[in-house]
Scaffold this active site. Structure first.
Site, PDB file in Angstrom:
ATOM      1  N   LYS A 110     -34.935 -35.352  79.490  1.00 31.89           N
ATOM      2  CA  LYS A 110     -33.916 -35.056  79.341  1.00 31.89           C
ATOM      3  C   LYS A 110     -33.553 -33.114  79.388  1.00 31.89           C
ATOM      4  O   LYS A 110     -32.672 -32.600  80.022  1.00 31.89           O
ATOM      5  CB  LYS A 110     -32.238 -35.823  79.666  1.00 31.89           C
ATOM      6  N   LYS A 189     -39.940 -41.921  92.309  1.00 31.00           N
ATOM      7  CA  LYS A 189     -38.859 -42.441  91.139  1.00 31.00           C
ATOM      8  C   LYS A 189     -37.499 -43.214  91.526  1.00 31.00           C
ATOM      9  O   LYS A 189     -37.063 -41.910  91.546  1.00 31.00           O
ATOM     10  CB  LYS A 189     -39.023 -42.941  89.878  1.00 31.00           C
ATOM     11  N   LYS A 192     -30.458 -41.627  90.121  1.00 31.07           N
ATOM     12  CA  LYS A 192     -29.788 -40.498  90.241  1.00 31.07           C
ATOM     13  C   LYS A 192     -30.006 -39.366  89.994  1.00 31.07           C
ATOM     14  O   LYS A 192     -29.229 -39.047  90.689  1.00 31.07           O
ATOM     15  CB  LYS A 192     -28.458 -41.086  88.913  1.00 31.07           C
TER      16      LYS A 192
HETATM   17  P1  ADP Z   1     -31.194 -44.045  86.605  1.00 32.45           P
HETATM   18  O1  ADP Z   1     -32.905 -43.729  86.706  1.00 32.45           O
HETATM   19  O2  ADP Z   1     -31.080 -44.040  88.068  1.00 32.45           O
HETATM   20  O3  ADP Z   1     -30.819 -43.330  85.377  1.00 32.45           O
HETATM   21  P2  ADP Z   1     -31.340 -45.229  84.357  1.00 32.45           P
HETATM   22  O4  ADP Z   1     -31.970 -44.271  83.384  1.00 32.45           O
HETATM   23  O5  ADP Z   1     -29.465 -45.802  84.071  1.00 32.45           O
HETATM   24  O6  ADP Z   1     -31.597 -44.764  86.091  1.00 32.45           O
HETATM   25  O7  ADP Z   1     -31.763 -47.014  84.292  1.00 32.45           O
HETATM   26  C1  ADP Z   1     -30.770 -48.181  84.777  1.00 32.45           C
HETATM   27  C2  ADP Z   1     -31.502 -48.857  83.990  1.00 32.45           C
HETATM   28  O8  ADP Z   1     -32.341 -49.514  85.710  1.00 32.45           O
HETATM   29  C3  ADP Z   1     -32.916 -48.813  83.338  1.00 32.45           C
HETATM   30  O9  ADP Z   1     -33.513 -50.213  83.029  1.00 32.45           O
HETATM   31  C4  ADP Z   1     -34.111 -48.614  83.480  1.00 32.45           C
HETATM   32  O10 ADP Z   1     -35.241 -49.238  83.679  1.00 32.45           O
HETATM   33  C5  ADP Z   1     -33.717 -49.271  85.763  1.00 32.45           C
HETATM   34  N1  ADP Z   1     -34.333 -48.485  86.795  1.00 32.45           N
HETATM   35  C6  ADP Z   1     -33.741 -47.448  87.593  1.00 32.45           C
HETATM   36  N2  ADP Z   1     -34.541 -47.396  87.692  1.00 32.45           N
HETATM   37  C7  ADP Z   1     -35.323 -47.484  88.105  1.00 32.45           C
HETATM   38  C8  ADP Z   1     -36.775 -47.752  89.418  1.00 32.45           C
HETATM   39  N3  ADP Z   1     -36.685 -46.549  90.172  1.00 32.45           N
HETATM   40  N4  ADP Z   1     -36.702 -49.077  89.204  1.00 32.45           N
HETATM   41  C9  ADP Z   1     -36.920 -49.911  88.223  1.00 32.45           C
HETATM   42  N5  ADP Z   1     -35.932 -49.549  87.672  1.00 32.45           N
HETATM   43  C10 ADP Z   1     -35.688 -49.077  87.685  1.00 32.45           C
END
Ligand code: ADP
Ligand code: TRP
Length: 320
Positions: A110, A189, A192
């Site tokens: 981050k 991956k 957002k």
């Molecule tokens: P982002 O990466 O979009 O900010 P978050 O970190 O808020 O997403 O993730 C929220 C949940 O969704 C977590 O449990 C995370 O492991 C899962 N998650 C997010 N992106 C993925 C992905 N590309 N593949 C699998 N799980 C994901």
């Protein structure tokens, strides 16, 4: 068995969130007593606009209920309606070694992305530990990137129990291995923060555009293709039945398949998968008082568990 998971209201939920965390958590609600929450205290570490936080929390509530969270079975709540977790965070901070937090990738990632390094951002995994331990959760369904935070939660719980006596259950992560990491339209991956997502309740035209933009190689229609190297196929298989997956893999290996057709097939699966959820979401959006009542009832349930745990932790530490 108790099951707990949370998601931050820090942006529109996407296929990665859905397949990595929401769908597995929703399926697990059949297997035990589930607690699912909107991690708004956590989101404060990156969302500074109050209106955006409010909107994000409302969206997560609607998304989860639309996708099948059953409020009769599952306690569904906003984290900030259970303030006991913040007090528990302090008690747990006392037994959390600095080194454990310094090793966390998510904090470092981050900072690299330009988020200001605050104390809250650094202490984020301790708050997450408190979420989990407050309701004495056995199982925590999360995507792969949260694995390290679960290790922190386990380490802190073990350390506390060793020092002050057995207060906390030691939680286990539940990480869907068939999903690993859902790729975004650019092959990284899906996240957002990379702008490569397919939102689960996005504008239909934008969804189509995103899917059509998925990166492919330059093989011609006539050339046979390796499905395992294709991002479109990786996404297709996550929404397809095993039969549809087999059939598509065979089409990849034979001449005559254009990537445009695979993308259209993926769009078809996406639309079918979310059509009913989308209708339900629209209806829920017209009944926000009903949604709020669900969140309040869920918070009461979570608070009653959290209070018990907090009292036990306070007593163990000599604060009674
Ligand atoms: P982002 O990466 O979009 O900010 P978050 O970190 O808020 O997403 O993730 C929220 C949940 O969704 C977590 O449990 C995370 O492991 C899962 N998650 C997010 N992106 C993925 C992905 N590309 N593949 C699998 N799980 C994901
Ligand atoms: N850190 C998680 C994420 O970014 C959200 C979260 C907060 C969470 N507290 C939790 C997940 C407790 C599971 C259990 O996705």
């Amino acid at each position: 068995m108790r099951i707990l998971s949370g998601i931050q209201p820090s942006g529109k939920l996407h296929l990665g969130n859905y397949l990595g965390m929401m769908q597995p958590a929703i399926e697990l609600q059949e297997k035990g007593e589930a607690f699912i929450f909107i991690a708004d205290y956590h989101a404060l570490t990156t969302v500074s606009d109050p209106a955006m936080l409010r909107e994000g929390s409302r969206d997560v509530a609607l998304d989860f209920l639309a996708c099948g969270l059953d409020p009769e079975r599952t306690a569904f709540y906003r984290q900030s309606d259970v303030p006991e977790v913040t007090e528990l965070t302090w008690l747990l901070s006392v037994v959390t070694p600095m080194g454990l937090l310094e090793r966390c990738h998510s904090y470092k990632d981050k900072i690299v992305k330009g988020i200001a390094p605050s104390h809250a951002l650094f202490a984020y995994p301790v708050l997450m530990t408190a979420d989990i331990l407050a309701v004495q959760s056995d199982l925590v369904p999360v995507g792969r990137d949260q694995k390290q935070h679960l290790e922190v939660a386990r380490d802190v719980a073990i350390k506390f129990n060793n020092q002050y006596g057995d207060v906390f259950k030691i939680p286990e992560p539940s990480i869907p291995d068939h999903v690993a990491v859902v790729p975004g339209v650019d092959g990284q991956k899906m996240s957002k923060s990379y702008g490569n997502t397919i939102e689960i309740f996005g504008d239909p035209k934008e969804t189509k555009k995103r899917i059509m933009r998925i990166v492919t190689d330059s093989k011609t229609v006539e050339e046979p293709k390796d499905p395992d190297e294709s991002i479109v196929f990786a996404l297709y298989r996550l929404l397809a039945t095993p039969e549809q997956t087999e059939e598509m893999a065979a089409r990849f290996r034979a001449p005559g398949l254009g990537y445009g057709d695979v993308k259209k097939a993926l769009l078809g699966l996406f639309i079918d998968h979310f059509a009913v959820f989308r209708e339900r979401r629209e209806e829920l959006a017209r009944n926000l008082d009903y949604v709020e009542a669900i969140l309040q009832k869920g918070a009461e349930r979570a608070r009653s568990e959290a209070r018990k745990t907090l009292t036990a932790a306070r007593e163990a530490m000599g604060l009674d």
